[in-house]
Design an enzyme around this catalytic site. Structure first.
Site, PDB file in Angstrom:
ATOM      1  N   HIS A 218      -2.458  -7.696   2.454  1.00 49.53           N
ATOM      2  CA  HIS A 218      -2.350  -8.262   3.804  1.00 49.53           C
ATOM      3  C   HIS A 218      -3.420  -7.730   4.765  1.00 49.53           C
ATOM      4  CE1 HIS A 218      -0.333  -5.061   6.260  1.00 49.53           C
ATOM      5  NE2 HIS A 218       0.012  -4.618   5.077  1.00 49.53           N
TER       6      HIS A 218
ATOM      7  N   GLY B 150       0.834  -1.196   0.000  1.00 53.41           N
ATOM      8  CA  GLY B 150       0.000   0.000   0.000  1.00 53.41           C
ATOM      9  C   GLY B 150       0.871   1.250   0.000  1.00 53.41           C
ATOM     10  N   THR B 151       1.983   1.185   0.730  1.00 54.96           N
ATOM     11  CA  THR B 151       2.903   2.326   0.784  1.00 54.96           C
ATOM     12  C   THR B 151       3.437   2.651  -0.599  1.00 54.96           C
ATOM     13  OG1 THR B 151       3.518   1.932   3.083  1.00 54.96           O
ATOM     14  CG2 THR B 151       5.129   3.098   1.715  1.00 54.96           C
TER      15      THR B 151
ATOM     16  N   CYS C  52       2.410   1.084  11.820  1.00 51.59           N
ATOM     17  CA  CYS C  52       3.534   1.668  11.096  1.00 51.59           C
ATOM     18  C   CYS C  52       4.222   2.753  11.907  1.00 51.59           C
ATOM     19  CB  CYS C  52       3.053   2.259   9.770  1.00 51.59           C
ATOM     20  SG  CYS C  52       2.423   1.006   8.650  1.00 51.59           S
TER      21      CYS C  52
ATOM     22  N   THR D 218      10.205  -7.657 -11.827  1.00 50.90           N
ATOM     23  CA  THR D 218       9.666  -9.014 -11.982  1.00 50.90           C
ATOM     24  C   THR D 218       8.527  -9.193 -10.992  1.00 50.90           C
ATOM     25  OG1 THR D 218      11.799  -9.871 -12.669  1.00 50.90           O
ATOM     26  CG2 THR D 218      10.202 -11.481 -11.866  1.00 50.90           C
TER      27      THR D 218
ATOM     28  N   GLN E  60      -7.708   0.212   4.083  1.00 55.98           N
ATOM     29  CA  GLN E  60      -8.529  -0.334   5.171  1.00 55.98           C
ATOM     30  C   GLN E  60      -9.936  -0.705   4.718  1.00 55.98           C
ATOM     31  OE1 GLN E  60      -7.630  -1.044   8.298  1.00 55.98           O
ATOM     32  NE2 GLN E  60      -5.542  -0.301   8.016  1.00 55.98           N
TER      33      GLN E  60
END
Lengths: 383, 116
Positions: free
Chosen positions: A201, A71-72, A324, A237, A179
């Site tokens: 995740h 997501g970052t 985080c 890749t 979220q």
């Protein structure tokens, strides 16, 4: 001692069905999706099937989905990619003070590169002020970035209205849906979303895979240059096993969304109703417009880190805010943005439920938490 | 490096406690890992020391001794107290060991000291 996991907003366990789907792609179907031989084309096919599944959750065209590592990375690509690709059109970006750190720090970095960044104020629930947003839009505004649902307090933003405003002013609209993806309905066309971030995740998929929806026609520069993978927008890749897992997780999330959402709302409401019976305690975030699985509380006279550690010793895994940012000693920027004083922000507890949370887990937390709070308050120098 | 002593004291405590209460066995492992981390001059990777400090201060709070709980809750105070306990335990253990060697060489009952 049985561990009760209530930190699903930080991460989720990989669903067994997802793991089974991924397994062949580690050692049997291990081809590089860019290779021309049969192992490669097999990997490519799996990749494209996953892309369709991920796209269908938000009713997007599969060709508008690129896979990233997280997501970052998706948020960085959205903000920096749009900013640099459109700097001939303008240099103004609008976001909110309650975004995830990866959005805020990307915005701050862009400011150092010469872009103007404005923050839309939020109210005590964390809701964006739509009138202020319209006032902030200028002729040189190129991007509005507002998260769909806040990771700490769970408040769901009015992104349909924000998308409409952005479209009226011909400004790109990005939303971080890390979220909310797979948990609440998103329709990128109806909501006028140009870019949307998701990651695996958070929906029982593997870590290390994210996605970015980029509406066809959006001008964006890639963050990673190389072999031209992902339609030239993210060379590298591909993590085929991870992407296959993401696809399966998305498929399951879409299928089970409605029923799961109702179940989680019931658990969440039971939690909120009972925990609010504790003195000097309140709920952070909007009481109704919030994620089905999120409950964030503040307790006066208590330090959140001690609360989390003590709960851990009772077998309950929770958090004070964003995982985080958990190493920082600063109070949560989200809680301070909604008006909490630093000592109130420090006394916060985030409980987020998920697929494997049971009513018995919630009952145990309700039983244990009041005593934990009582004992910690006895130690508080503030009381 | 010297700040590993509190963890060592806790490991010894849980070693003895786990003989009677098996649920404390996990703390022996966690405590040992913390001891090794601190011996290397690093922070405790499992936050074992912070958890034990909290557990001890909460125990005092539960026994209606919140002032002692607050004292122990302070990181510096906890480290000093545990190091002090470690030093006292070492002195007492060495003394008892010397006494044991002395009595093994000259059992008190043989010399008529114990009065039996």
């Amino acid at each position: 001692m049985k561990k009760i996991y209530l930190d699903y907003a930080a991460t989720t366990p990989v669903d067994k069905r997802v793991l089974e789907e991924m397994k062949p792609y580690f050692s049997e179907k291990y081809g590089n999706a860019s290779s021309l031989h049969s192992l490669g084309t097999e990997a490519k096919r799996a990749l494209e099937e996953a892309r369709e599944k991920v796209a269908s959750v938000i009713k997007a065209n599969p060709k508008e989905i690129i896979f990233t590592s997280s997501g970052t990375e998706s948020n960085n690509t959205a903000l920096k990619g749009v900013a640099f690709a459109n700097r001939d059109k303008g240099k103004h970006i609008i976001t909110t003070p309650i975004e995830h750190d990866c959005v805020l720090n990307s915005a701050r970095w862009l400011k150092k590169q010469g872009f103007d960044v404005d923050f839309i104020p939020v109210d005590k629930y964390g809701l964006v002020d739509l009138e202020k947003l319209e006032e902030l839009i200028r002729k040189d505004t190129i991007l509005i970035s507002v998260m769909h649902a806040n990771n700490e307090i769970g408040t769901i933003e009015p992104i349909k209205e924000i998308g409409k405003i952005a479209k009226e002013h011909d400004v790109y609209f990005h939303t971080d849906a890390a979220q909310s993806y797979g948990k609440i309905d998103i329709d990128v066309k109806k909501m006028n979303i140009d870019l949307i971030t998701a990651n695996a995740h958070k929906i029982y998929g593997p870590k290390g895979v994210g996605a970015l929806f980029i509406r066809e026609g959006v001008k964006i520069d890639p963050l990673l240059h190389g072999g031209g993978h992902e339609f030239g927008l993210r060379s590298s890749t591909e993590n085929v096993a991870g992407i296959v897992g993401f696809g399966k997780a998305a498929e399951i999330a879409k299928k089970e969304m409605r029923g799961e959402s109702e179940r989680l709302i019931k658990l969440r409401n039971t939690l909120i109703e009972n925990i609010l019976k504790i003195d000097d305690c309140w709920l952070n975030g909007h009481p109704d417009k919030r994620l089905p699985n999120n409950a964030n509380f503040s307790f006066r006279f208590i330090e959140g880190e001690s609360l989390v550690m003590y709960l851990d010793m009772q077998g309950i895994c929770a958090s004070t805010g964003s995982a985080c940012s958990s190493k920082s000693l600063e109070p949560s920027h989200v809680l301070t943005a909604i008006g909490l004083k630093p000592e109130e922000a420090h006394g916060s507890l985030r409980l987020t439920t998920g697929r494997f949370t049971t009513k018995e887990d919630i009952d145990y937390v309700i039983e244990v938490l009041p005593n934990v709070v009582k004992n910690l308050r006895k130690l508080s120098p503030l009381k | 490096m010297i700040f590993c002593i509190p963890c060592l004291v806790l490991v010894l405590y849980f070693l003895v406690a786990s003989v009677f209460f098996p649920k404390y066995r996990i703390y022996v492992k966690d405590g040992w890992m913390c001891f090794i981390d601190k011996l290397k001059g690093k922070d405790c990777s499992l936050s074992f020391d912070n958890k034990m400090r909290l557990a001890l201060s909460v125990w005092f709070a539960e026994k209606n001794m919140p002032a002692i709980g607050r004292f122990i809750g302070n990181k510096r105070n906890f480290t000093i107290v545990m190091m002090f306990v470690g030093v006292i335990l070492t002195i007492v253990s060495v003394f008892l060991f010397i006494l044991m060697i002395k009595f093994l060489r000259n059992p008190p009952c043989d010399t008529g000291v114990c009065g039996l």
